[in-house]
Scaffold this motif. Structure first.
Motif, PDB file in Angstrom:
ATOM      1  N   ARG A   1       0.478  -0.820  -4.680  1.00  0.00           N
ATOM      2  CA  ARG A   1       1.087   0.525  -5.477  1.00  0.00           C
ATOM      3  C   ARG A   1       2.622   0.545  -5.340  1.00  0.00           C
ATOM      4  NH1 ARG A   1      -3.823   3.873  -3.083  1.00  0.00           N
ATOM      5  NH2 ARG A   1      -3.154   2.691  -1.575  1.00  0.00           N
TER       6      ARG A   1
ATOM      7  N   LYS B   1       4.546  -3.096   2.989  1.00  0.00           N
ATOM      8  CA  LYS B   1       4.619  -1.524   3.073  1.00  0.00           C
ATOM      9  C   LYS B   1       4.903  -1.016   4.515  1.00  0.00           C
ATOM     10  CE  LYS B   1       0.732   0.758   2.339  1.00  0.00           C
ATOM     11  NZ  LYS B   1      -0.494   1.372   1.491  1.00  0.00           N
TER      12      LYS B   1
ATOM     13  N   ASP C   1       0.102   3.728   6.944  1.00  0.00           N
ATOM     14  CA  ASP C   1       0.998   4.579   5.866  1.00  0.00           C
ATOM     15  C   ASP C   1       1.098   5.868   5.888  1.00  0.00           C
ATOM     16  OD1 ASP C   1      -1.622   4.530   4.849  1.00  0.00           O
ATOM     17  OD2 ASP C   1      -0.916   3.943   2.846  1.00  0.00           O
TER      18      ASP C   1
ATOM     19  N   ASP D   1       0.471  10.328   2.773  1.00  0.00           N
ATOM     20  CA  ASP D   1       0.231   8.912   2.691  1.00  0.00           C
ATOM     21  C   ASP D   1       1.359   8.186   1.998  1.00  0.00           C
ATOM     22  OD1 ASP D   1      -0.467   6.590   1.823  1.00  0.00           O
ATOM     23  OD2 ASP D   1      -2.608   7.012   1.685  1.00  0.00           O
TER      24      ASP D   1
HETATM   25 MG    MG Z   1      -2.769   4.632   1.674  1.00  0.00          MG
END
Ligand code: MG
Ligand code: GDD
Length: 336
Positions: free
Chosen positions: A13, A23, A111, A220
């Motif tokens: 994402r 990430k 995250d 998040d």
């Molecule tokens: Mg997540």
């Protein structure tokens, strides 16, 4: 207390930013996301964090060559292939030398940035005699989360990962868990197993899963919108004293306008440009007269003279946005 931090996902994402940086190594304010997660755990007595790595594991090891992060010992383990959340927990538990004698351990999604008091969570976990306890947070739109229903005493009666609306509750799995070592025996070895889709629903059936509802600070940071929000919250003082967003090592023209934004070390912001509600990563260049609104400009990227980058656009590392062009809600390079 030991913690397993799940940091092996692909971060789809947040592409294209995550094509070059995993990430949890993306900067949040001026430090990697990972350090925010680890220091949150360290505040509550975690002294060893096992990083359950997969995708781009080298980036983590290179950033912490001495095996320490935020005052905590790091142990890096790498799955031979992505094993999903529960598979990763089982693999990390074994590969890091954890065993049943270590007792209760923590697990967190890498995250998640939160001010949760895990000491309180541990007290609830113990007094309930739970096999696992999960932190719940209340959100307006639960559809992209694990939705959790509990009995009045806190025992979980349903766990539904990303259900079709309408969801039966607005309380969602906030991605921090306390687990007894026996949970590991519930996870089949050497295959992909989801803690959310397989392990927690089975524990609900056995009455072994409990929850703590706490609306603490929680984000998040895994989507473009939330990745920006967690940084703006720090600038706005929503988690304690407001912090400065513009690095002393950035070069900002006196005739540039920067509002509610993070500008990292080595970035250059030219005359007459406007940067608002955005993150400009290290070494990025915003040329004269350019506009960057509610967007992320990756490290070493360039926004050319007079260009407009708006509405949640993600500019990948070292990408060059052509002078005078306009990008709205875009991801460049395209097709990623
Ligand atoms: Mg997540
Ligand atoms: N090691 C490893 N291996 N880590 C993984 C794997 C894997 O195969 N798959 C995912 N992860 C890591 C990701 O890097 C991330 O830190 C964490 O596991 C959760 O994955 P996400 O992809 O971020 O999941 P999500 O945000 O859609 O949903 C999860 O978090 C929500 C709360 O933020 C679920 O736990 C939901 O139930 C929860 O509500």
């Amino acid at each position: 207390m030991q913690a397993i931090l799940l940091v092996g996902g692909f971060g789809t994402r947040l592409r294209p930013l995550t094509l070059t940086t995993p990430k949890q190594m993306l900067p949040v304010l001026h430090r990697p996301m990972l350090e925010h997660a680890v220091s949150g755990l360290a505040r509550h007595g975690v002294d060893r964090v096992v990083l359950a790595l997969g995708y781009q594991d080298d980036a983590f090891r290179a950033a912490y060559p001495d095996g320490r992060c935020a005052g905590v010992e790091l142990c890096c383990v790498v799955e031979p292939e992505p094993l999903d959340t529960a598979g990763a927990i089982r693999f990390a538990f074994g590969a890091s030398g954890m065993d049943a004698s270590g007792g209760t351990f923590l697990v967190a999604n890498g995250d998640v940035i939160t001010d949760l008091d895990t000491d309180e969570m541990l007290r609830v976990h113990r007094s309930a005699g739970a096999e696992a306890t999960i932190h719940l947070i209340e959100v307006e739109d639960p559809s992209r989360y694990g939705v959790v229903v509990t009995d009045p005493d806190g025992r979980v009666s349903a766990f539904l990962e990303k259900p079709q609306p309408p969801a039966p509750s607005n309380w969602i799995n906030a991605g921090t868990y306390l687990m007894e070592p026996s949970v590991i025996d519930r996870i089949g070895p050497g295959r992909r197993v989801s803690v959310e889709r397989e392990v927690f629903p089975a524990m609900v059936t056995d009455g072994a899963l409990w929850a703590l509802r706490r609306n603490t600070y929680w984000v998040d940071a895994g989507t473009p919108q939330t990745y920006l929000r967690v940084q703006l919250d720090l600038l706005d003082g929503r988690r304690g004293p407001a912090v400065a967003g513009v690095s002393a090592d950035a070069s900002v023209d006196p005739e540039a306008v920067i509002e509610r934004s993070v500008v990292m070390a080595g970035a250059v912001v030219g005359a007459g440009s406007v940067v608002r509600g955005s993150a400009v990563h290290s070494g990025a260049v915003i040329e004269a007269g350019a506009t960057v609104l509610d967007s992320v400009v990756g490290s070493g990227a360039t926004v050319g003279r007079g260009a407009r980058v708006t509405d949640g656009t993600l500019v990948g590392e070292r990408f060059e946005v052509a002078p005078g062009s306009a990008l709205s809600g875009a991801r460049v390079p395209q097709g990623v």
